[in-house]
Design a protein around this motif. Structure first.
Motif, PDB file in Angstrom:
ATOM      1  N   PHE A  62       0.821  -1.208   0.000  1.00 61.66           N
ATOM      2  CA  PHE A  62       0.000   0.000   0.000  1.00 61.66           C
ATOM      3  C   PHE A  62       0.858   1.262   0.000  1.00 61.66           C
ATOM      4  CE2 PHE A  62      -3.063  -3.139   1.123  1.00 61.66           C
ATOM      5  CZ  PHE A  62      -4.300  -2.634   0.735  1.00 61.66           C
ATOM      6  N   ASN A  63       2.094   1.117  -0.388  1.00 64.32           N
ATOM      7  CA  ASN A  63       3.024   2.257  -0.382  1.00 64.32           C
ATOM      8  C   ASN A  63       2.631   3.325  -1.399  1.00 64.32           C
ATOM      9  OD1 ASN A  63       5.222   3.663   0.592  1.00 64.32           O
ATOM     10  ND2 ASN A  63       6.697   2.650  -0.742  1.00 64.32           N
ATOM     11  N   HIS A  64       1.764   2.949  -2.355  1.00 65.52           N
ATOM     12  CA  HIS A  64       1.335   3.910  -3.373  1.00 65.52           C
ATOM     13  C   HIS A  64       0.296   4.889  -2.834  1.00 65.52           C
ATOM     14  CE1 HIS A  64      -1.603   0.673  -3.384  1.00 65.52           C
ATOM     15  NE2 HIS A  64      -2.473   1.509  -3.915  1.00 65.52           N
ATOM     16  N   ILE A  65      -0.238   4.594  -1.648  1.00 64.85           N
ATOM     17  CA  ILE A  65      -1.221   5.511  -1.042  1.00 64.85           C
ATOM     18  C   ILE A  65      -0.467   6.555  -0.222  1.00 64.85           C
ATOM     19  CG2 ILE A  65      -3.217   5.726   0.476  1.00 64.85           C
ATOM     20  CD1 ILE A  65      -3.871   4.091  -1.932  1.00 64.85           C
ATOM     21  N   PRO A  66      -0.498   7.820  -0.614  1.00 62.25           N
ATOM     22  CA  PRO A  66       0.195   8.843   0.176  1.00 62.25           C
ATOM     23  C   PRO A  66      -0.552   9.128   1.473  1.00 62.25           C
ATOM     24  CG  PRO A  66      -1.043   9.867  -1.601  1.00 62.25           C
ATOM     25  CD  PRO A  66      -1.180   8.385  -1.794  1.00 62.25           C
ATOM     26  N   GLY A  67       0.193   9.595   2.458  1.00 67.47           N
ATOM     27  CA  GLY A  67      -0.457   9.976   3.707  1.00 67.47           C
ATOM     28  C   GLY A  67       0.286   9.500   4.938  1.00 67.47           C
ATOM     29  N   ASN A  68      -0.341   9.693   6.084  1.00 72.57           N
ATOM     30  CA  ASN A  68       0.262   9.370   7.368  1.00 72.57           C
ATOM     31  C   ASN A  68       0.120   7.887   7.701  1.00 72.57           C
ATOM     32  OD1 ASN A  68       0.635  12.215   7.784  1.00 72.57           O
ATOM     33  ND2 ASN A  68      -1.505  12.349   8.421  1.00 72.57           N
ATOM     34  N   VAL A  69       0.983   7.440   8.607  1.00 72.90           N
ATOM     35  CA  VAL A  69       0.905   6.087   9.150  1.00 72.90           C
ATOM     36  C   VAL A  69       0.658   6.218  10.649  1.00 72.90           C
ATOM     37  CG1 VAL A  69       2.108   3.898   9.530  1.00 72.90           C
ATOM     38  CG2 VAL A  69       2.449   5.163   7.387  1.00 72.90           C
ATOM     39  N   VAL A  70      -0.378   5.525  11.131  1.00 73.19           N
ATOM     40  CA  VAL A  70      -0.757   5.607  12.539  1.00 73.19           C
ATOM     41  C   VAL A  70      -0.786   4.210  13.129  1.00 73.19           C
ATOM     42  CG1 VAL A  70      -2.565   6.298  14.173  1.00 73.19           C
ATOM     43  CG2 VAL A  70      -2.157   7.666  12.107  1.00 73.19           C
ATOM     44  N   GLU A  71      -0.190   4.060  14.313  1.00 77.33           N
ATOM     45  CA  GLU A  71      -0.280   2.792  15.031  1.00 77.33           C
ATOM     46  C   GLU A  71      -0.823   3.067  16.429  1.00 77.33           C
ATOM     47  OE1 GLU A  71       2.252  -1.220  15.336  1.00 77.33           O
ATOM     48  OE2 GLU A  71       3.296   0.487  16.242  1.00 77.33           O
ATOM     49  N   CYS A  72      -1.825   2.302  16.820  1.00 76.03           N
ATOM     50  CA  CYS A  72      -2.411   2.396  18.154  1.00 76.03           C
ATOM     51  C   CYS A  72      -2.085   1.118  18.908  1.00 76.03           C
ATOM     52  CB  CYS A  72      -3.916   2.590  18.063  1.00 76.03           C
ATOM     53  SG  CYS A  72      -4.417   4.118  17.258  1.00 76.03           S
ATOM     54  N   GLY A  73      -1.214   1.241  19.897  1.00 82.81           N
ATOM     55  CA  GLY A  73      -0.708   0.084  20.621  1.00 82.81           C
ATOM     56  C   GLY A  73       0.657  -0.279  20.073  1.00 82.81           C
ATOM     57  N   VAL A  74       1.695   0.376  20.549  1.00 82.74           N
ATOM     58  CA  VAL A  74       3.014   0.241  19.923  1.00 82.74           C
ATOM     59  C   VAL A  74       4.011  -0.592  20.737  1.00 82.74           C
ATOM     60  CG1 VAL A  74       2.679   2.499  18.835  1.00 82.74           C
ATOM     61  CG2 VAL A  74       4.023   2.357  20.913  1.00 82.74           C
ATOM     62  N   TRP A  75       3.726  -0.820  22.019  1.00 81.41           N
ATOM     63  CA  TRP A  75       4.669  -1.454  22.933  1.00 81.41           C
ATOM     64  C   TRP A  75       6.014  -0.730  22.833  1.00 81.41           C
ATOM     65  CZ3 TRP A  75       8.392  -5.923  22.984  1.00 81.41           C
ATOM     66  CH2 TRP A  75       8.642  -6.355  24.312  1.00 81.41           C
ATOM     67  N   LEU A 172      -3.357   2.471   8.851  1.00 79.03           N
ATOM     68  CA  LEU A 172      -3.738   2.488  10.263  1.00 79.03           C
ATOM     69  C   LEU A 172      -3.556   1.078  10.802  1.00 79.03           C
ATOM     70  CD1 LEU A 172      -5.105   3.708  12.807  1.00 79.03           C
ATOM     71  CD2 LEU A 172      -7.313   3.158  11.748  1.00 79.03           C
ATOM     72  N   ARG A 173      -2.692   0.945  11.801  1.00 80.95           N
ATOM     73  CA  ARG A 173      -2.462  -0.371  12.398  1.00 80.95           C
ATOM     74  C   ARG A 173      -2.958  -0.364  13.838  1.00 80.95           C
ATOM     75  NH1 ARG A 173       0.990  -3.579  15.290  1.00 80.95           N
ATOM     76  NH2 ARG A 173       0.994  -5.737  14.568  1.00 80.95           N
ATOM     77  N   LEU A 174      -3.909  -1.252  14.125  1.00 80.50           N
ATOM     78  CA  LEU A 174      -4.523  -1.304  15.444  1.00 80.50           C
ATOM     79  C   LEU A 174      -4.032  -2.522  16.216  1.00 80.50           C
ATOM     80  CD1 LEU A 174      -8.208  -0.384  14.531  1.00 80.50           C
ATOM     81  CD2 LEU A 174      -6.268   1.123  15.009  1.00 80.50           C
ATOM     82  N   ASP A 175      -3.507  -2.262  17.403  1.00 81.35           N
ATOM     83  CA  ASP A 175      -3.018  -3.336  18.276  1.00 81.35           C
ATOM     84  C   ASP A 175      -3.471  -3.025  19.701  1.00 81.35           C
ATOM     85  OD1 ASP A 175      -1.730  -5.458  19.396  1.00 81.35           O
ATOM     86  OD2 ASP A 175       0.280  -4.926  18.714  1.00 81.35           O
ATOM     87  N   GLY A 176      -4.798  -2.867  19.845  1.00 82.69           N
ATOM     88  CA  GLY A 176      -5.352  -2.454  21.131  1.00 82.69           C
ATOM     89  C   GLY A 176      -5.885  -3.585  21.977  1.00 82.69           C
ATOM     90  N   ASP A 177      -5.895  -4.800  21.442  1.00 80.07           N
ATOM     91  CA  ASP A 177      -6.275  -6.008  22.167  1.00 80.07           C
ATOM     92  C   ASP A 177      -7.758  -6.082  22.513  1.00 80.07           C
ATOM     93  OD1 ASP A 177      -3.510  -7.569  23.205  1.00 80.07           O
ATOM     94  OD2 ASP A 177      -3.281  -5.457  22.730  1.00 80.07           O
ATOM     95  N   TRP A 178      -8.241  -5.179  23.374  1.00 80.58           N
ATOM     96  CA  TRP A 178      -9.582  -5.339  23.937  1.00 80.58           C
ATOM     97  C   TRP A 178     -10.658  -4.602  23.130  1.00 80.58           C
ATOM     98  CZ3 TRP A 178      -7.210  -8.899  25.830  1.00 80.58           C
ATOM     99  CH2 TRP A 178      -6.341  -8.878  26.927  1.00 80.58           C
ATOM    100  N   TYR A 179     -11.899  -4.923  23.478  1.00 82.68           N
ATOM    101  CA  TYR A 179     -13.060  -4.368  22.767  1.00 82.68           C
ATOM    102  C   TYR A 179     -13.072  -2.842  22.826  1.00 82.68           C
ATOM    103  CZ  TYR A 179     -17.926  -3.528  21.400  1.00 82.68           C
ATOM    104  OH  TYR A 179     -19.055  -3.081  20.765  1.00 82.68           O
ATOM    105  N   ASP A 180     -13.054  -2.282  24.023  1.00 93.91           N
ATOM    106  CA  ASP A 180     -13.167  -0.824  24.161  1.00 93.91           C
ATOM    107  C   ASP A 180     -12.037  -0.099  23.444  1.00 93.91           C
ATOM    108  OD1 ASP A 180     -15.470  -1.100  25.638  1.00 93.91           O
ATOM    109  OD2 ASP A 180     -14.510  -0.801  27.592  1.00 93.91           O
ATOM    110  N   SER A 181     -10.838  -0.598  23.581  1.00 94.77           N
ATOM    111  CA  SER A 181      -9.686   0.052  22.943  1.00 94.77           C
ATOM    112  C   SER A 181      -9.807   0.010  21.426  1.00 94.77           C
ATOM    113  CB  SER A 181      -8.396  -0.642  23.380  1.00 94.77           C
ATOM    114  OG  SER A 181      -8.216  -0.540  24.775  1.00 94.77           O
TER     115      SER A 181
END
Length: 239
Positions: A62-75, A172-181
């Motif tokens: 997906f490198n052809h899509i310009p824009g920001n990279v966001v990760e939630c839950g980074v350890w 957008l990479r999500l690594d929040g584990d639980w439902y609410d997060s």
């Protein structure tokens, strides 16, 4: 003396062989590069090597899509740091994490999640996934990124403030584990992902709460976006 020229069909076959050989060499080179990135950041991640490499392959596609990279839950930041090195320092990278570990698992997260959190002596407990912010900062420095931002705090507190500013999310990479997060991340950031952008959901196959949040969000908003699978990785391409 007359030298016979190759027949057209033979010439095409030879050209095809050369192209295939070049492709195989490039493929091997790419695989080695991704494996080297895992080795470089293995201290900063708890993700297995195969899953780590799959995340990188998916992000690269997906490198052809310009824009920001966001990760939630980074350890400790190893995954997004490797993505940053792979995709380049021209992008902006945002790292959301409490840096205080995971919140308490609830009934909706499933029995397995609650038992995992209660087993503080478990080999994969990692102090309830707690890591000091300095680890993630070091990992991002190693990546060569000069356009990254750490946002410490619980998602429910930080995302309402920052999400309006993140209107250009490519990955957008999500690594929040639980439902609410997971639901907080989807609620505040999914609308900010660009059309054709990538959403990786790390814990979809690991924890009940995460998968429930994904289904509930898509259903509540009547979204027809599909859930795809790359081996053991769940992802969505925003339509």
């Amino acid at each position: 003396m007359t030298i016979a020229k190759p027949m057209p069909s033979l010439k095409r076959s030879l050209q095809k062989m050369v192209e295939l050989l070049g492709y195989e060499i490039k493929k091997i080179s790419d695989e080695e590069k991704l494996a080297q990135l895992y080795d470089k950041y293995s201290y900063y991640t708890m993700i297995s090597k195969s899953t780590f490499i799959n995340n990188l392959e998916l992000s690269q596609s997906f490198n052809h899509i310009p824009g920001n990279v966001v990760e939630c839950g980074v350890w400790r930041g190893g995954m997004i740091a490797a993505i940053a090195e792979l995709l380049g320092s021209h992008r902006s990278y945002y790292l959301f994490d409490s840096f205080e570990g995971l919140p308490e698992a609830k009934e909706i997260d499933g029995k397995a999640a609650q038992e995992w959190q209660q087993n503080t002596k478990g080999s994969n407990y990692h102090d309830n996934c707690k890591a000091e912010i300095a680890f993630a900062e070091k990992a991002m420095q190693l990546s060569g990124s000069n356009k990254h931002q750490m946002i410490p705090g619980w998602f429910s507190e930080t995302l309402p403030e920052y999400s309006p500013k993140l209107t250009d999310i490519a990955i957008l990479r999500l690594d929040g584990d639980w439902y609410d997060s997971t639901m907080d991340c989807l609620r505040f950031l999914y609308p900010q992902v660009k059309q054709g952008g990538l959403i990786i959901i790390d814990d979809y196959y690991a924890w009940d709460g995460c998968s429930k949040a994904v289904h509930d969000y898509l259903s509540t908003h009547s979204l027809s976006d599909r859930i795809f699978q790359k081996e053991n990785i769940c992802y969505i391409v925003k339509s």
